[in-house]
Write an enzyme that holds these catalytic residues in place. Structure first.
Site, PDB file in Angstrom:
ATOM      1  CE1 TYR A 164      29.546 -20.566  26.371  1.00 12.49           C
ATOM      2  CE2 TYR A 164      31.760 -20.379  26.497  1.00 12.49           C
ATOM      3  CZ  TYR A 164      31.157 -19.533  26.734  1.00 12.49           C
ATOM      4  OH  TYR A 164      31.461 -19.286  27.598  1.00 12.49           O
ATOM      5  CE  LYS A 171      34.015 -16.631  27.751  1.00 11.03           C
ATOM      6  NZ  LYS A 171      33.615 -15.282  28.530  1.00 11.03           N
TER       7      LYS A 171
HETATM    8  N1  LIG Z   1      26.770 -17.778  33.082  1.00 12.97           N
HETATM    9  C1  LIG Z   1      27.493 -18.889  33.132  1.00 12.97           C
HETATM   10  O1  LIG Z   1      27.357 -19.605  33.253  1.00 12.97           O
HETATM   11  C2  LIG Z   1      29.073 -17.595  32.680  1.00 12.97           C
HETATM   12  C3  LIG Z   1      29.536 -19.095  32.830  1.00 12.97           C
HETATM   13  C4  LIG Z   1      31.158 -18.517  32.619  1.00 12.97           C
HETATM   14  C5  LIG Z   1      31.459 -17.500  32.098  1.00 12.97           C
HETATM   15  N2  LIG Z   1      30.456 -16.635  32.135  1.00 12.97           N
HETATM   16  C6  LIG Z   1      31.286 -15.136  32.192  1.00 12.97           C
HETATM   17  O2  LIG Z   1      30.757 -14.149  32.654  1.00 12.97           O
HETATM   18  C7  LIG Z   1      31.066 -12.916  32.100  1.00 12.97           C
HETATM   19  C8  LIG Z   1      29.687 -12.224  32.481  1.00 12.97           C
HETATM   20  O3  LIG Z   1      28.705 -13.032  31.931  1.00 12.97           O
HETATM   21  P1  LIG Z   1      26.938 -12.938  33.216  1.00 12.97           P
HETATM   22  O4  LIG Z   1      27.090 -14.339  32.611  1.00 12.97           O
HETATM   23  O5  LIG Z   1      27.276 -12.409  33.854  1.00 12.97           O
HETATM   24  O6  LIG Z   1      25.671 -12.305  32.126  1.00 12.97           O
HETATM   25  P2  LIG Z   1      25.351 -10.949  31.753  1.00 12.97           P
HETATM   26  O7  LIG Z   1      24.457 -11.002  31.008  1.00 12.97           O
HETATM   27  O8  LIG Z   1      25.077 -10.849  33.306  1.00 12.97           O
HETATM   28  O9  LIG Z   1      26.965 -10.048  31.983  1.00 12.97           O
HETATM   29  C9  LIG Z   1      27.457  -9.690  30.719  1.00 12.97           C
HETATM   30  C10 LIG Z   1      27.549  -8.423  30.282  1.00 12.97           C
HETATM   31  O10 LIG Z   1      27.961  -7.857  29.314  1.00 12.97           O
HETATM   32  C11 LIG Z   1      27.717  -6.947  28.631  1.00 12.97           C
HETATM   33  N3  LIG Z   1      28.557  -6.393  27.342  1.00 12.97           N
HETATM   34  C12 LIG Z   1      27.632  -7.447  26.068  1.00 12.97           C
HETATM   35  N4  LIG Z   1      28.294  -6.479  24.903  1.00 12.97           N
HETATM   36  C13 LIG Z   1      28.706  -5.100  25.421  1.00 12.97           C
HETATM   37  C14 LIG Z   1      29.650  -3.992  24.652  1.00 12.97           C
HETATM   38  N5  LIG Z   1      29.501  -4.001  23.966  1.00 12.97           N
HETATM   39  N6  LIG Z   1      29.951  -3.498  25.649  1.00 12.97           N
HETATM   40  C15 LIG Z   1      29.793  -3.476  26.791  1.00 12.97           C
HETATM   41  N7  LIG Z   1      29.279  -4.308  27.201  1.00 12.97           N
HETATM   42  C16 LIG Z   1      29.139  -5.374  26.672  1.00 12.97           C
HETATM   43  C17 LIG Z   1      26.676  -6.923  28.951  1.00 12.97           C
HETATM   44  O11 LIG Z   1      26.063  -5.731  29.071  1.00 12.97           O
HETATM   45  C18 LIG Z   1      26.089  -7.555  30.234  1.00 12.97           C
HETATM   46  O12 LIG Z   1      26.741  -6.818  31.315  1.00 12.97           O
HETATM   47  C19 LIG Z   1      31.110 -13.613  30.602  1.00 12.97           C
HETATM   48  O13 LIG Z   1      31.595 -13.337  29.396  1.00 12.97           O
HETATM   49  C20 LIG Z   1      30.391 -14.546  30.896  1.00 12.97           C
HETATM   50  O14 LIG Z   1      31.089 -15.068  28.804  1.00 12.97           O
HETATM   51  C21 LIG Z   1      29.550 -17.134  32.341  1.00 12.97           C
END
Ligand SMILES: NC(=O)c1ccc[n+]([C@@H]2O[C@H](COP(=O)([O-])OP(=O)(O)OC[C@H]3O[C@@H](n4cnc5c(N)ncnc54)[C@H](O)[C@@H]3O)[C@@H](O)[C@H]2O)c1
Length: 276
Positions: A164, A171
């Site tokens: 990570y 985070k």
């Molecule tokens: N998937 C997992 O296992 C998980 C677990 C815990 C936390 N998260 C967190 O959840 C959140 C959403 O991620 P996700 O898993 O739904 O993936 P995802 O890829 O669907 O979403 C990430 C989003 O960030 C946007 N993004 C990236 N750079 C950007 C910028 N410069 N301006 C505007 N938007 C931007 C992308 O366009 C995308 O829509 C993130 O913060 C991720 O770290 C994910």
């Protein structure tokens, strides 16, 4: 009980596709009667098919509860301000704001933390942590009393999770920002929280090594399974709704209990069996 989001309006950032956590939360808000505006990552000028815009537009096609789709790159102040101006025009004020955005350059994410480049660190921090401050500040004047802001974090910000790497550092900063913003905005009755889900199959998740983590969580978490998109949607909607009105500055773990473990738990049986 009245629907959770009756007469509530808000802004959703971070929908990339149907697997996005932001979409799972939006679905719950829609079923609770809420009205949403969406931002999406602007398409590159040479992308004639406008893939980012098309994906989000298709998801909300024909849905009267989805009132706009607007481009926003969170590294650009003018994009963030413009998005809030559109939200004010189309929604009036905001009862909820979802920040579901993260990015780190793949070379930095995949390398050891000690090898993180200066430029990669800055970009990852800007998009994944500072952006919550930028969005909250730009929204400040249109947040209704009692409004709720929610971001998405991960346990890798609390304890090292190999793989990570730099995102864990981001985070940790994000978790701290949640608490400082909860204080700043608390006097106006506005709440700020983070949901910390276990691994989920999404575009960003796969980039951060979710595939290997799924088996680990299943083996180690007290519940003995992974969480689902639907559970993430429900928990996110809870934190964005008045149901959680007394909660602010909180990091809520949604991980089948994985984070409470002080040993590999039932995975020890497998280790013992392998050694015997
Ligand atoms: N998937 C997992 O296992 C998980 C677990 C815990 C936390 N998260 C967190 O959840 C959140 C959403 O991620 P996700 O898993 O739904 O993936 P995802 O890829 O669907 O979403 C990430 C989003 O960030 C946007 N993004 C990236 N750079 C950007 C910028 N410069 N301006 C505007 N938007 C931007 C992308 O366009 C995308 O829509 C993130 O913060 C991720 O770290 C994910």
């Amino acid at each position: 009980m009245q629907p959770l989001f009756e007469n509530k309006k808000g802004l959703i950032t971070g929908v990339f596709n149907k697997q996005s956590i932001a979409w799972a939360i939006s679905e719950q808000i829609f079923s609770g009667g809420g009205i949403c505006g969406f931002s999406y990552m602007p398409d590159k000028p040479d992308d004639e098919r406008k893939k980012n815009f098309s994906r989000v537009s298709k998801l909300i096609e024909g849905n009267p509860q989805a009132v706009f789709v607007h481009p926003m790159d969170v590294t650009k102040d003018e994009h963030v301000e413009n998005l809030m101006a559109v939200a004010k025009e189309k929604l009036g004020g905001l009862d909820f704001l979802l920040h579901s955005i993260a990015f780190a350059p793949p070379d930095d994410l995949n390398g050891d933390t000690i090898d993180t480049s200066r430029a990669g660190f800055k970009l990852a921090m800007e998009i994944s942590a500072y952006s919550l401050i930028a969005l909250a500040r730009a929204a400040r004047d249109i947040l209704n009393p009692g409004a709720s802001i929610l971001t998405l974090t991960y346990y890798g910000g609390e304890r090292p999770v190999p793989g990570y790497n730099v995102m864990g550092v981001c985070k940790a900063a994000l978790d701290s920002i949640v608490k400082y913003l909860a204080f700043d905005l608390g006097a106006r009755g506005v709440r700020v929280n983070a949901l910390s889900p276990g691994p989920l199959q999404t575009i960003s998740g796969r980039g951060a090594g979710v595939d290997e983590m799924l088996g680990l969580y299943e083996a180690m978490a007290p519940l003995g399974r992974n969480i689902t998109h639907e559970e993430t949607g429900r928990c996110g909607a809870f934190l964005l709704s008045e149901m959680s009105s007394g909660i602010t500055g909180e990091i809520l773990h949604l991980d089948g209990g994985y984070n409470i473990m002080g040993s590999p738990g039932r995975m020890l049986d497998q280790i013992k069996a392998a050694r015997s």
